[in-house]
Write a protein that holds these residues in place. Structure first.
Motif, mmCIF file in Angstrom:
data_model
loop_
_atom_site.group_PDB
_atom_site.id
_atom_site.type_symbol
_atom_site.label_atom_id
_atom_site.label_comp_id
_atom_site.label_asym_id
_atom_site.label_seq_id
_atom_site.Cartn_x
_atom_site.Cartn_y
_atom_site.Cartn_z
ATOM 1 N N UNK B 168 13.764 0.936 -3.989
ATOM 2 C CA UNK B 168 14.097 0.392 -2.673
ATOM 3 C C UNK B 168 12.945 0.505 -1.699
ATOM 4 N N UNK B 169 12.078 1.472 -1.896
ATOM 5 C CA UNK B 169 11.013 1.733 -0.924
ATOM 6 C C UNK B 169 10.011 0.586 -0.894
ATOM 7 N N UNK B 170 9.740 0.030 0.272
ATOM 8 C CA UNK B 170 8.729 -1.031 0.339
ATOM 9 C C UNK B 170 7.349 -0.551 -0.123
ATOM 10 N N UNK B 171 7.138 0.766 -0.119
ATOM 11 C CA UNK B 171 5.865 1.316 -0.579
ATOM 12 C C UNK B 171 5.925 1.804 -2.019
ATOM 13 N N UNK B 213 2.907 5.717 -0.933
ATOM 14 C CA UNK B 213 3.047 6.814 0.016
ATOM 15 C C UNK B 213 4.238 6.553 0.914
ATOM 16 N N UNK B 214 4.777 7.627 1.461
ATOM 17 C CA UNK B 214 5.940 7.482 2.335
ATOM 18 C C UNK B 214 5.490 7.074 3.737
ATOM 19 N N UNK B 215 6.194 6.091 4.315
ATOM 20 C CA UNK B 215 5.910 5.774 5.718
ATOM 21 C C UNK B 215 7.193 5.902 6.556
ATOM 22 N N UNK B 216 8.071 6.748 6.105
ATOM 23 C CA UNK B 216 9.281 7.107 6.882
ATOM 24 C C UNK B 216 10.134 5.899 7.257
ATOM 25 N N UNK B 217 10.287 4.997 6.323
ATOM 26 C CA UNK B 217 11.047 3.794 6.613
ATOM 27 C C UNK B 217 12.549 4.026 6.464
ATOM 28 N N UNK B 219 14.545 3.273 3.646
ATOM 29 C CA UNK B 219 15.306 2.481 2.677
ATOM 30 C C UNK B 219 15.825 3.362 1.544
ATOM 31 N N UNK B 222 19.060 5.184 2.283
ATOM 32 C CA UNK B 222 20.204 4.270 2.357
ATOM 33 C C UNK B 222 20.761 3.908 0.986
ATOM 34 N N UNK B 230 16.568 12.162 4.323
ATOM 35 C CA UNK B 230 15.118 12.084 4.569
ATOM 36 C C UNK B 230 14.518 13.447 4.904
ATOM 37 N N UNK C 20 -2.068 11.758 0.001
ATOM 38 C CA UNK C 20 -1.488 10.756 0.896
ATOM 39 C C UNK C 20 -0.734 11.421 2.038
ATOM 40 N N UNK C 24 -1.364 10.519 5.862
ATOM 41 C CA UNK C 24 -0.280 10.119 6.758
ATOM 42 C C UNK C 24 -0.233 11.063 7.967
ATOM 43 N N UNK C 94 -0.185 1.502 -1.300
ATOM 44 C CA UNK C 94 1.132 0.853 -1.327
ATOM 45 C C UNK C 94 1.086 -0.416 -2.170
ATOM 46 N N UNK C 98 3.081 -1.313 -6.305
ATOM 47 C CA UNK C 98 4.066 -2.303 -6.773
ATOM 48 C C UNK C 98 3.372 -3.626 -7.036
ATOM 49 N N UNK C 105 14.633 -9.236 -2.230
ATOM 50 C CA UNK C 105 14.611 -7.847 -1.761
ATOM 51 C C UNK C 105 15.253 -7.799 -0.396
ATOM 52 N N UNK C 114 10.205 0.113 11.853
ATOM 53 C CA UNK C 114 9.610 0.843 10.735
ATOM 54 C C UNK C 114 8.978 -0.119 9.740
ATOM 55 N N UNK C 179 9.049 3.439 16.333
ATOM 56 C CA UNK C 179 9.053 4.105 15.024
ATOM 57 C C UNK C 179 8.061 5.275 15.025
ATOM 58 N N UNK C 186 8.521 13.577 11.529
ATOM 59 C CA UNK C 186 8.888 13.601 10.111
ATOM 60 C C UNK C 186 7.638 13.818 9.249
#
Lengths: 637, 257, 233
Positions: B168-171, B213-217, B219, B222, B230, C20, C24, C94, C98, C105, C114, C179, C186
């Motif tokens: 699900x993660x866009x990243x 990498x995580x960008x705190x989105x 998804x 959810x 999270x 990473x 970040x 990123x 993928x 999607x 975000x 965001x 976080x």
């Protein structure tokens, strides 16, 4: 074939310690020279592979799933028993031992059960140290609950996911050993045969489920921890992939199969809803603490539950068993449900279901209390059935969920083939004819963490093993046989799918060798299974090829083995002319319809020896002695 | 009801794949999603076609084997539910459904809807454990664990390793998965000794597996069938930054990092 | 089949920046620095409503204090550079993670803010460059004056395309902040069941206030609320 149980002599309390002292040890420096194969990565296999890796053995671990973390131990909900007596309520190792022998209806080996109760204590310590998040009290100490009608609170649990958490503990320990290079993991690899050289288990033949490649693996000992065979019934609470192939092929190579007819039916499962149904879902039996079970008094009453007035309901468990009521043991509750459905009083579209009603508890305790106790189960029920159990009674029906039978093992967990060890549900186990709730997890971990590390060393240290490689003629021959087996399945190109055969086989076994059995039905079933097996081998349609990922082919091989095992189950059930635990023969019951054991003639373990494809198997009997717990009739009136 | 399915078909990892269209007829609302696919497959086999390969095992939402995208959502439209527990009553007659495998460099497609998730095992192997040699454990009650810590650890430990978070993660990040294990073990007193090493090694392995990498989105949270929050990612970040900044040799050079 | 151990740099500092999570964290910290600037800048700019003398005096004060001004400018420039450099690296990671995308999607579970960080960022950067050329260097300004900030502002915003693009850009900036403000907590490891929702709410309020504050200036110029006394409109 000779059955030597190798039970130690002397008082039962010191037996395991004495046995351990008598065992030979492998020099630490020599351990790395031994190769050990572990098939299965659940509680038994995962724990064994991790522990043996820690000891320094060269371990290869196999599982058919994509990861060892998926083994079906993960689905156990309720908890794990241990004789910690943290609650100060009178529990002890002896009491757990006593309860297990009695609960197993006096068909288990006392010395094994005592050791299991002893090990239970260390299991909890081990799992806590691994980070298993058991439920705790506010003071930070471990919480317990009473489970399955036990009179003491000895069950440790991690919400409704105890099996998952224990398995993750073992899996993590296993992964640590993989990282350390002590264990090599072979996921998506299925064991298809055992190789026996000079009478000893020396390796396995596997199929890589992604590439289809047939491979040979040599070892100094082979450990099977491949779980139970409940999927012979097609519909069971087992995972879809759970199968008997590893133990069945080992059986055909000389390992005796013990008590195959001892299968356990769980009373609180969600009923079948249609022909497409692929598996059954179990709901924790704790639901029976607050739910009342009933069916309409009249046959074929098609009214909705709310339309049936109180006076026209039959709370049959409360009526038949006034003192235990809805909390009678699993086998009793299951049979009673079958009886009312056979009378035509079952509920739901199929007529195979009974109501489990919380209306009164909700009135008495309030909805919030019920929600707190069973919220997640109610949610799961609603997700599957689309009905809201707060408003309308749940429908439940019994389903197969555990098999007490399995490969025969001695006190050291070794089968009748030297060097072949069997752990967990795959062996004929410590549960006799009926397993108590929260004891399966205990047995798997006891075998894996605290028995096999000693007994394997004893075997390796006391046997001189010749050097063997995959070029040995025995390996070549068995690998060729496996290859032929695969090709044969693919070459039939018949009309029926694997699933349709499996479904039909399951129905036969369920109808005639399920909750209640009788001689006539079992004989009929044996004939039907043979016919169907014949049809399978001439009319099954396995599409695709053997040299890539082919789920139909995997399934076909497993179903082929279920046919043979199913027949043996019926034969074993036919041979055992008594009712005990999960094995209920209609001819042998008391006037009130309760199980009638025959200790004089059947106080033994039935161990079947394979004699060839067209020769009947030979029955060997291991007599059971009860020096400590004296056989008595179970009564729940 | 009748449905139209568009399913990703790919013969093997190295072969190209494409979407194919199938009709699912007379679907009962009481079927699970996988049972619906079973029925489609029985028909395909009868028609001499290759059945759709999908991973599944327990079919009760706990083993983590199953999972694919349904109309762009991991495990489909129902929150807190794996595809095996998703029932057809969540859909309606005439729906058109797109089924696709998890997509990530670290999860190569093996066949159709089945992917290879062994990267997750290697992340656990890198440090997702507490070293406790069998037999060496003190009494289970020797170390009290505050109930709140234990409950929070359990929340994180509920992860079934299905991979929906990554899908699900866009990243295509595996932060929720690795954060869950780092949180589970880091919240318990038993997990403290290896806490720094665990964070350093697991995070390094996540990178080596080429997850994003995580960008705190959010998804991932959810679609997580076990509602892993999270917060586990924040805890991983904290543990990692602290351990990395201190760099007091929790991980030997030859051990990676 | 044993796991490939992750290779890392032998150099301690390099190793630190390779992760990473650290990249970040740098994005978060530099974001926080720029958030500080955006706050100060807004407070300074709002003085336009107090009249030309006030804001011109403020500007003169800033310019008279070279150490402070250049200190701030250099800090901001470094922050901006690091923020962008790290973001580009994360963007590359990123994309590599993928290689084959989805046919379908659905990302509706997460916030627009975000999901658009990677897009709002470059637009804001482009705007900042224009903004500097416009009101700091005066290169693209029709009547630039070194000393009369107030007049620069009014003349600048009287060109409606400039005013509109300014409003759009600060809108994106505030979306970015919405965001960014909560995300940096976080990223740096702070997440609390009670405080995190508060931080998120605060981030929404702050970004809305910032938008109102920033957008009020061109609006005030366009509507004639802020104007030059010499001008007759």
């Amino acid at each position: 074939m000779k059955l030597d149980s190798r039970v130690p002599s002397g008082p039962i309390e010191q037996a395991w310690e004495k046995a351990r002292f008598d065992m030979k040890l492998v020099n630490p420096a020599n351990k790395r020279k031994f190769n050990v194969i572990v098939v299965g990565s659940g509680l038994g296999g995962g724990a064994a592979a991790a522990s043996l890796g820690e000891l320094g053995y060269n371990v290869k671990c196999f599982c058919f799933q994509d990861s060892p973390r998926r083994a079906h131990s993960i689905a156990a909900q309720g908890g794990i028993n241990a004789a910690k007596n943290y609650q100060n309520d009178g529990d002890s190792i002896y009491r757990l031992f006593y309860d297990t022998v009695k609960g197993g209806d006096f068909r288990a080996r006392e010395y094994n059960v005592y050791r299991l109760a002893q090990n239970s204590v260390s299991i909890i310590d081990q799992c806590v140290a691994q980070g298993v998040p058991f439920a705790r009290e506010y003071g930070g100490l471990l919480a317990n609950r009473s489970f399955g009608g036990a009179q003491v609170s000895r069950t440790f649990y991690a919400r409704g996911q105890t099996g998952q958490q224990l398995l993750l503990g073992a899996y993590q320990a296993l992964e640590a050993q993989i990282d350390a290079g002590r264990v090599t993991m072979y996921p998506r690899t299925e064991m298809l045969d055992l190789v026996v050289i000079d009478g000893k288990a020396r390796g396995i033949i596997t199929r890589n489920l992604v590439t289809g490649k047939i491979e040979s693996h040599v070892a100094d000992a082979v450990i099977l921890a491949t779980g139970g065979y409940g999927n012979v019934f097609y519909l069971s609470t087992n995972a879809k992939g759970s199968n008997c192939t590893a133990i069945w092929r080992a059986h055909k190579r000389g390992a005796a199969f013990a008590n195959p007819c001892f299968t356990q039916i769980h009373p609180t499962c969600i009923p079948v809803s249609g022909d497409y149904q692929s598996k059954l879902t179990l709901m924790s039996e704790s639901l029976r603490n607050d739910g009342r079970i009933w069916v309409p008094k009249e046959k074929g009453d098609k009214r909705t539950p709310s339309q049936i007035p109180e006076g026209e309901r039959d709370y049959y468990l409360e009526r038949r068993y006034p003192s235990f009521g809805n909390l009678v043991p699993r086998d009793v509750a299951s049979r009673a449900a079958k009886a009312v459905c056979d009378e035509g009083r079952g509920v739901g579209e199929t007529g195979l279901g009974v109501y489990l009603d919380f209306a009164e508890s909700i009135r008495r305790l309030g909805r919030s209390t019920i929600e707190e106790r069973y919220g997640n189960l109610f949610e799961m029920y609603e997700r599957i059935t689309g009905e809201n159990p707060y408003e309308t009674p749940m429908r439940i029906y019994p389903a197969i969920h555990y098999t007490m039978g399995g490969l025969w093992v001695d006190y050291q967990l070794m089968s009748t083939i030297p060097g072949l060890f069997v752990l967990g549900e795959a062996n004929f186990s410590d549960h006799g004819a009926n397993r108590l709730g929260a004891s399966a997890l205990m047995q798997g971990l006891s075998d894996g963490y605290f028995v096999i590390p000693y007994t394997l060393g004893n075997y390796l240290a006391s046997n001189k093993l010749s050097k063997v490689d995959t070029g040995a003629p025995e390996f070549q021959a068995v690998a060729a046989e496996v290859e032929q087996g695969v090709q044969k399945l693919l070459s039939i190109k018949g009309k029926r799918t694997v699933a349709s055969f499996h479904r039909e086989l399951g129905k036969i076994i369920w109808d005639y060798c399920g909750m209640a059995r009788n001689a006539e039905g079992l004989k009929h079933a044996i004939g039907r299974v043979r016919e169907l097996r014949h049809e399978f081998w001439t009319n099954v349609n396995v599409p695709g090829s053997g040299d890539d990922l082919n789920q139909q082919l995997e399934g076909a091989g497993r179903v082929a083995d279920f046919f043979e095992l199913g027949e043996l189950m019926c034969l074993d059930a036919l041979e055992r002319n008594e009712s005990c635990g999960g094995h209920f023969r209609e001819e042998y019951q008391t006037d009130e319809g309760e199980a009638l054991r025959d200790d004089e003639n059947f106080q033994y373990v039935a161990a079947w020896e394979y004699k060839g494809p067209d020769t009947p198997p030979e029955l060997h009997k291991e007599p059971l002695e009860f020096e400590y717990v004296h056989p008595a009739q179970r009564s729940y009136k | 009801m009748n449905l139209t399915l568009h399913v990703w078909r790919q013969a093997k990892a190295s072969a190209p794949g494409r979407m194919e269209r199938y009709e699912a007829k007379d679907v009962s609302p009481d079927m699970s999603f996988l049972e619906m696919l079973d029925v489609v497959n029985e028909k395909l086999i009868a028609d001499g076609k290759t059945p759709i390969t999908f991973e599944h095992d327990c079919r009760e939402g706990i083993c983590g084997s199953c999972g694919f995208m349904i109309n762009g959502v991991a495990h489909g439209p129902k929150s807190g539910t794996t595809v095996c527990q998703l029932h057809m009553r969540s859909f309606k007659d005439g729906d058109e459904l797109y089924l696709e495998p998890w997509r990530a460099k670290a999860f190569p497609v093996l066949k159709d809807l089945m992917v290879d998730r062994n990267a997750f095992d290697r992340i656990i192997a890198a440090g997702g454990y507490i070293t406790a040699r069998t037999g060496s454990a003190p009494d289970g009650n020797a170390i009290p664990v505050p109930k709140a810590s234990s409950d929070q650890a359990m929340d994180a430990a509920a992860c079934i390793g299905c991979g929906a978070c990554v899908a699900a993660c866009p990243n295509a990040s595996a932060a929720l998965f690795s954060g869950a294990k780092i949180s589970h073990l880091g919240l318990l007193p038993q997990g403290q000794a290896e806490r720094e090493r665990r964070a350093l090694r697991m995070v390094a392995q996540v990178k080596a597996e080429q997850f994003g990498n995580c960008t705190n989105i959010g998804e991932c949270e959810a679609v997580c069938p076990k509602h892993i929050p999270l917060a586990v990612i924040a805890r991983m970040n904290r543990d990692y930054l602290k351990a990395s900044w201190k760099d007091r040799g929790a991980v030997k050079q030859d051990e990676s990092a | 089949m044993s796991p490939a151990t992750a290779a890392g740099s032998q150099n301690r500092a390099l190793r630190f920046f390779e992760a990473t999570i650290v990249k970040k964290a740098i994005v978060a910290v530099t974001g926080a620095v720029m958030f500080g600037f955006v706050t100060g800048h807004l407070l300074g700019n709002l003085q336009v409503f107090l009249g030309p003398e006030r804001i011109n005096a403020y500007s003169a004060f800033l310019k008279s204090n070279a150490e402070l001004l250049w200190g701030a400018r250099i800090t901001l420039l470094i922050a901006l550079f690091a923020h962008i450099a790290m973001t580009i690296q994360l963007w590359q990671i990123k994309n590599a993670a993928r290689p084959v995308g989805y046919v379908k999607k659905n990302n509706s579970h997460s916030s627009l803010a975000a999901r658009t960080m990677y897009y709002s960022g470059p637009v804001i950067l482009a705007f900042v460059i224009f903004h500097l050329l416009h009101l700091t260097l005066g290169t693209v300004h029709p009547h630039y004056s070194e000393t009369d900030v107030y007049a620069n502002l009014v003349y600048g915003f009287l060109q409606w395309p400039v005013a509109v693009s300014y409003i759009v850009a600060v809108g994106l900036l505030c979306l970015h902040l919405r965001h960014g403000i909560s995300s940096m907590f976080q990223t740096l490891g702070f997440n609390h069941p009670r405080h995190t929702p508060r931080i998120q709410a605060a981030a929404s309020v702050i970004s809305a206030l910032f938008f109102a504050g920033y957008a009020s200036i061109p609006l005030a110029v366009m509507t004639g609320v802020v104007r030059l006394s010499s001008m007759s409109l």
